[in-house]
Design a protein around this motif. Structure first.
Motif, PDB file in Angstrom:
ATOM      1  N   PRO A 118     -32.898  45.126  30.215  1.00 16.02           N
ATOM      2  CA  PRO A 118     -34.074  44.693  29.459  1.00 16.02           C
ATOM      3  C   PRO A 118     -35.339  45.503  29.754  1.00 16.02           C
ATOM      4  CG  PRO A 118     -33.807  43.281  31.354  1.00 16.02           C
ATOM      5  CD  PRO A 118     -32.687  44.298  31.414  1.00 16.02           C
ATOM      6  N   ALA A 119     -35.215  46.628  30.423  1.00 14.58           N
ATOM      7  CA  ALA A 119     -36.394  47.360  30.918  1.00 14.58           C
ATOM      8  C   ALA A 119     -37.354  47.741  29.795  1.00 14.58           C
ATOM      9  CB  ALA A 119     -35.950  48.610  31.676  1.00 14.58           C
ATOM     10  N   ARG A 120     -36.827  48.271  28.682  1.00 18.58           N
ATOM     11  CA  ARG A 120     -37.725  48.707  27.609  1.00 18.58           C
ATOM     12  C   ARG A 120     -38.431  47.521  26.964  1.00 18.58           C
ATOM     13  NH1 ARG A 120     -38.850  49.483  22.555  1.00 18.58           N
ATOM     14  NH2 ARG A 120     -39.992  51.360  21.981  1.00 18.58           N
ATOM     15  N   MET A 121     -37.701  46.423  26.743  1.00 19.13           N
ATOM     16  CA  MET A 121     -38.310  45.221  26.182  1.00 19.13           C
ATOM     17  C   MET A 121     -39.453  44.744  27.073  1.00 19.13           C
ATOM     18  SD  MET A 121     -36.663  41.415  25.629  1.00 19.13           S
ATOM     19  CE  MET A 121     -36.637  41.074  27.400  1.00 19.13           C
ATOM     20  N   LEU A 122     -39.205  44.734  28.397  1.00 15.59           N
ATOM     21  CA  LEU A 122     -40.230  44.296  29.340  1.00 15.59           C
ATOM     22  C   LEU A 122     -41.432  45.241  29.342  1.00 15.59           C
ATOM     23  CD1 LEU A 122     -38.079  43.112  32.367  1.00 15.59           C
ATOM     24  CD2 LEU A 122     -39.720  41.716  31.083  1.00 15.59           C
ATOM     25  N   GLU A 123     -41.162  46.530  29.253  1.00 17.30           N
ATOM     26  CA  GLU A 123     -42.249  47.519  29.237  1.00 17.30           C
ATOM     27  C   GLU A 123     -43.173  47.262  28.045  1.00 17.30           C
ATOM     28  OE1 GLU A 123     -42.873  52.319  28.564  1.00 17.30           O
ATOM     29  OE2 GLU A 123     -40.841  51.530  28.850  1.00 17.30           O
ATOM     30  N   MET A 124     -42.571  46.996  26.880  1.00 15.93           N
ATOM     31  CA  MET A 124     -43.371  46.731  25.683  1.00 15.93           C
ATOM     32  C   MET A 124     -44.105  45.396  25.808  1.00 15.93           C
ATOM     33  SD  MET A 124     -43.255  49.230  23.562  1.00 15.93           S
ATOM     34  CE  MET A 124     -42.620  50.791  24.141  1.00 15.93           C
ATOM     35  N   ALA A 125     -43.402  44.370  26.265  1.00 18.75           N
ATOM     36  CA  ALA A 125     -43.992  43.035  26.351  1.00 18.75           C
ATOM     37  C   ALA A 125     -45.134  42.981  27.365  1.00 18.75           C
ATOM     38  CB  ALA A 125     -42.910  42.016  26.697  1.00 18.75           C
ATOM     39  N   GLU A 126     -45.020  43.737  28.453  1.00 17.16           N
ATOM     40  CA  GLU A 126     -46.069  43.761  29.472  1.00 17.16           C
ATOM     41  C   GLU A 126     -47.406  44.216  28.888  1.00 17.16           C
ATOM     42  OE1 GLU A 126     -46.436  42.896  32.587  1.00 17.16           O
ATOM     43  OE2 GLU A 126     -44.400  42.414  33.240  1.00 17.16           O
ATOM     44  N   LYS A 127     -47.345  45.134  27.909  1.00 14.73           N
ATOM     45  CA  LYS A 127     -48.565  45.653  27.283  1.00 14.73           C
ATOM     46  C   LYS A 127     -49.263  44.593  26.429  1.00 14.73           C
ATOM     47  CE  LYS A 127     -46.586  50.327  27.048  1.00 14.73           C
ATOM     48  NZ  LYS A 127     -47.263  50.905  28.207  1.00 14.73           N
ATOM     49  N   LEU A 128     -48.534  43.520  26.122  1.00 17.02           N
ATOM     50  CA  LEU A 128     -49.073  42.471  25.253  1.00 17.02           C
ATOM     51  C   LEU A 128     -49.614  41.280  26.048  1.00 17.02           C
ATOM     52  CD1 LEU A 128     -46.120  42.458  22.685  1.00 17.02           C
ATOM     53  CD2 LEU A 128     -48.270  43.714  22.516  1.00 17.02           C
ATOM     54  N   LYS A 129     -49.450  41.327  27.346  1.00 14.76           N
ATOM     55  CA  LYS A 129     -49.657  40.151  28.195  1.00 14.76           C
ATOM     56  C   LYS A 129     -51.006  39.461  27.985  1.00 14.76           C
ATOM     57  CE  LYS A 129     -47.636  39.150  32.708  1.00 14.76           C
ATOM     58  NZ  LYS A 129     -47.236  39.725  33.998  1.00 14.76           N
ATOM     59  N   ASP A 130     -52.097  40.216  27.959  1.00 13.85           N
ATOM     60  CA  ASP A 130     -53.411  39.582  27.817  1.00 13.85           C
ATOM     61  C   ASP A 130     -53.969  39.731  26.404  1.00 13.85           C
ATOM     62  OD1 ASP A 130     -53.913  42.284  27.888  1.00 13.85           O
ATOM     63  OD2 ASP A 130     -55.747  42.124  29.073  1.00 13.85           O
ATOM     64  N   ARG A 131     -53.088  40.093  25.445  1.00 20.93           N
ATOM     65  CA  ARG A 131     -53.549  40.305  24.069  1.00 20.93           C
ATOM     66  C   ARG A 131     -52.984  39.281  23.084  1.00 20.93           C
ATOM     67  NH1 ARG A 131     -56.559  44.944  23.511  1.00 20.93           N
ATOM     68  NH2 ARG A 131     -57.468  43.550  21.959  1.00 20.93           N
ATOM     69  N   VAL A 132     -51.906  38.613  23.460  1.00 15.28           N
ATOM     70  CA  VAL A 132     -51.284  37.649  22.542  1.00 15.28           C
ATOM     71  C   VAL A 132     -51.066  36.319  23.261  1.00 15.28           C
ATOM     72  CG1 VAL A 132     -50.118  39.530  21.304  1.00 15.28           C
ATOM     73  CG2 VAL A 132     -48.870  38.274  23.058  1.00 15.28           C
ATOM     74  N   HIS A 133     -51.025  35.254  22.474  1.00 19.42           N
ATOM     75  CA  HIS A 133     -50.767  33.935  23.055  1.00 19.42           C
ATOM     76  C   HIS A 133     -49.295  33.754  23.418  1.00 19.42           C
ATOM     77  CE1 HIS A 133     -54.614  33.164  20.870  1.00 19.42           C
ATOM     78  NE2 HIS A 133     -54.870  32.463  21.963  1.00 19.42           N
ATOM     79  N   ALA A 134     -48.423  34.419  22.668  1.00 20.14           N
ATOM     80  CA  ALA A 134     -46.983  34.329  22.948  1.00 20.14           C
ATOM     81  C   ALA A 134     -46.273  35.495  22.281  1.00 20.14           C
ATOM     82  CB  ALA A 134     -46.419  32.995  22.445  1.00 20.14           C
ATOM     83  N   VAL A 135     -45.084  35.798  22.802  1.00 19.81           N
ATOM     84  CA  VAL A 135     -44.269  36.906  22.281  1.00 19.81           C
ATOM     85  C   VAL A 135     -43.003  36.342  21.656  1.00 19.81           C
ATOM     86  CG1 VAL A 135     -42.891  38.912  22.958  1.00 19.81           C
ATOM     87  CG2 VAL A 135     -45.168  38.586  23.939  1.00 19.81           C
ATOM     88  N   ASN A 136     -42.809  36.634  20.375  1.00 21.35           N
ATOM     89  CA  ASN A 136     -41.595  36.201  19.689  1.00 21.35           C
ATOM     90  C   ASN A 136     -40.403  37.058  20.092  1.00 21.35           C
ATOM     91  OD1 ASN A 136     -43.520  34.798  17.861  1.00 21.35           O
ATOM     92  ND2 ASN A 136     -41.667  34.479  16.656  1.00 21.35           N
ATOM     93  N   VAL A 137     -39.277  36.400  20.363  1.00 21.03           N
ATOM     94  CA  VAL A 137     -38.049  37.110  20.718  1.00 21.03           C
ATOM     95  C   VAL A 137     -37.039  36.861  19.599  1.00 21.03           C
ATOM     96  CG1 VAL A 137     -36.280  37.461  22.469  1.00 21.03           C
ATOM     97  CG2 VAL A 137     -38.564  36.705  23.152  1.00 21.03           C
ATOM     98  N   THR A 138     -36.637  37.919  18.921  1.00 25.49           N
ATOM     99  CA  THR A 138     -35.789  37.766  17.744  1.00 25.49           C
ATOM    100  C   THR A 138     -34.363  37.360  18.117  1.00 25.49           C
ATOM    101  OG1 THR A 138     -35.294  40.141  17.738  1.00 25.49           O
ATOM    102  CG2 THR A 138     -37.139  39.400  16.384  1.00 25.49           C
ATOM    103  N   ASP A 139     -33.716  36.646  17.192  1.00 26.28           N
ATOM    104  CA  ASP A 139     -32.346  36.147  17.390  1.00 26.28           C
ATOM    105  C   ASP A 139     -31.426  36.791  16.358  1.00 26.28           C
ATOM    106  OD1 ASP A 139     -30.091  34.737  18.125  1.00 26.28           O
ATOM    107  OD2 ASP A 139     -30.702  32.872  17.165  1.00 26.28           O
ATOM    108  N   GLY A 140     -30.875  37.948  16.718  1.00 31.01           N
ATOM    109  CA  GLY A 140     -29.957  38.631  15.804  1.00 31.01           C
ATOM    110  C   GLY A 140     -30.606  38.956  14.477  1.00 31.01           C
TER     111      GLY A 140
END
Length: 299
Positions: free
Chosen positions: A28-50
């Motif tokens: 999951p490293a790339r997903m985490l790298e992208m999500a970390e950049k959003l940490k203080d910019r969004v209220h929540a991160v949507n995780v897609t299901d297929g």
């Protein structure tokens, strides 16, 4: 961990969510790298299901990984791949693992994806799934039998498409999702803000539930033309395609267009849902251009 997204909804803040795609594999490293950049910019991160019926890591597992790194997820749950037993089991598991936000979806057809011989389930669809979540929150299962090991407390949302051609169909579907317990709505990609405004004033005004406009980062004219050709219900205006085609740096022009759309959404609805496929790192730049400040979680 407090539910920041739910608190922001209750406080009637302008809501910001963004989408990340789970890995296609075990790292999951790339997903985490992208999500970390959003940490203080969004209220929540949507995780897609297929999404688009393309195989990826379970949204539940990916959501738990984000949660472990201090990133609040909205776990998307689609009905395509699981029957009512599997869906309820996953919802219980998600809640036990700390997930609080879910987005109930019907799911894209198998023929759209990379496993076209797979069997679809679709025992439920989004409205019935919302009802099931409501029952689980009330301590009952699909068969109205009590849950002996405590109810759930999931904050459930739904998708909406304000650009749907059938106005009566849009209104009916929205009202059914409301009645089934949807607490927030995230829209499909918005390209026609006049239609969004009409939806907000003529349909969504019956409710106080927040509507988040879907804002998509267009990377080039070719990217926009591809979406027009293959994504049902989307009609990106020729003026935007021409802007991208004439730009010396099409990706940066796409960032500007997305920022302009965020500003339009601020005047029209209650938030934005940002989709920047494979370039989630540009979302902070979009928000900066739209003059949306970082979130303050210090309190």
């Amino acid at each position: 961990m407090t539910n920041r997204f739910r608190s922001a909804v209750a406080a009637k803040e302008f809501l910001i969510t963004a989408e990340v795609t789970p890995p296609k594999g075990g790292n999951p490293a790339r997903m985490l790298e992208m999500a970390e950049k959003l940490k203080d910019r969004v209220h929540a991160v949507n995780v897609t299901d297929g999404s688009r019926a393309v195989l990826r890591m379970s949204s539940l597992a990916a959501s738990v990984i984000l949660l472990q790194h201090g990133i609040e997820p909205i776990c998307q749950i689609a009905c395509r791949d699981r029957n009512c037993i599997g869906l309820q089991a996953d919802l219980m598991g998600a809640y036990a693992l700390g997930i609080r936000n879910v987005l109930a979806l019907t799911g894209d057809p198998v023929k759209a994806g990379d496993h076209q011989k797979a069997k679809s389930v679709f025992e439920l669809e989004a409205v019935r799934l919302l009802k099931v979540i409501g029952q689980l929150n009330n301590g009952l299962d699909f068969n109205d039998k009590p849950l002996p090991d405590e109810p759930l407390d999931l904050f459930a949302g739904a998708a909406v498409d304000p650009q749907l051609k059938s106005w009566s169909g849009l209104q009916s579907r929205f009202e059914r999702k409301l009645a089934a317990g949807a607490q927030f709505f995230q829209s499909q990609m918005i390209t026609d803000f006049e239609k969004l405004d009409k939806f907000m004033t003529q349909i969504a005004s019956i409710s106080d539930k927040p509507i988040l406009a879907g804002i998509f980062l267009l990377k080039s004219a070719k990217n926009a033309e591809f979406i027009n050709r293959y994504v049902p219900g989307v009609n990106i205006p020729q003026s935007i395609i021409d802007r991208l085609a004439q730009a010396s740096e099409p990706l940066q022009e796409g960032v500007k267009i997305a920022a302009e759309q965020v500003k339009l959404a601020q005047q029209t609805c209650h938030g934005v849902h940002l989709m920047a496929v494979k370039r989630e790192d540009l979302i902070p730049q979009i928000l900066d251009l739209a003059e949306v400040k970082p979130l303050d979680y210090s309190s």
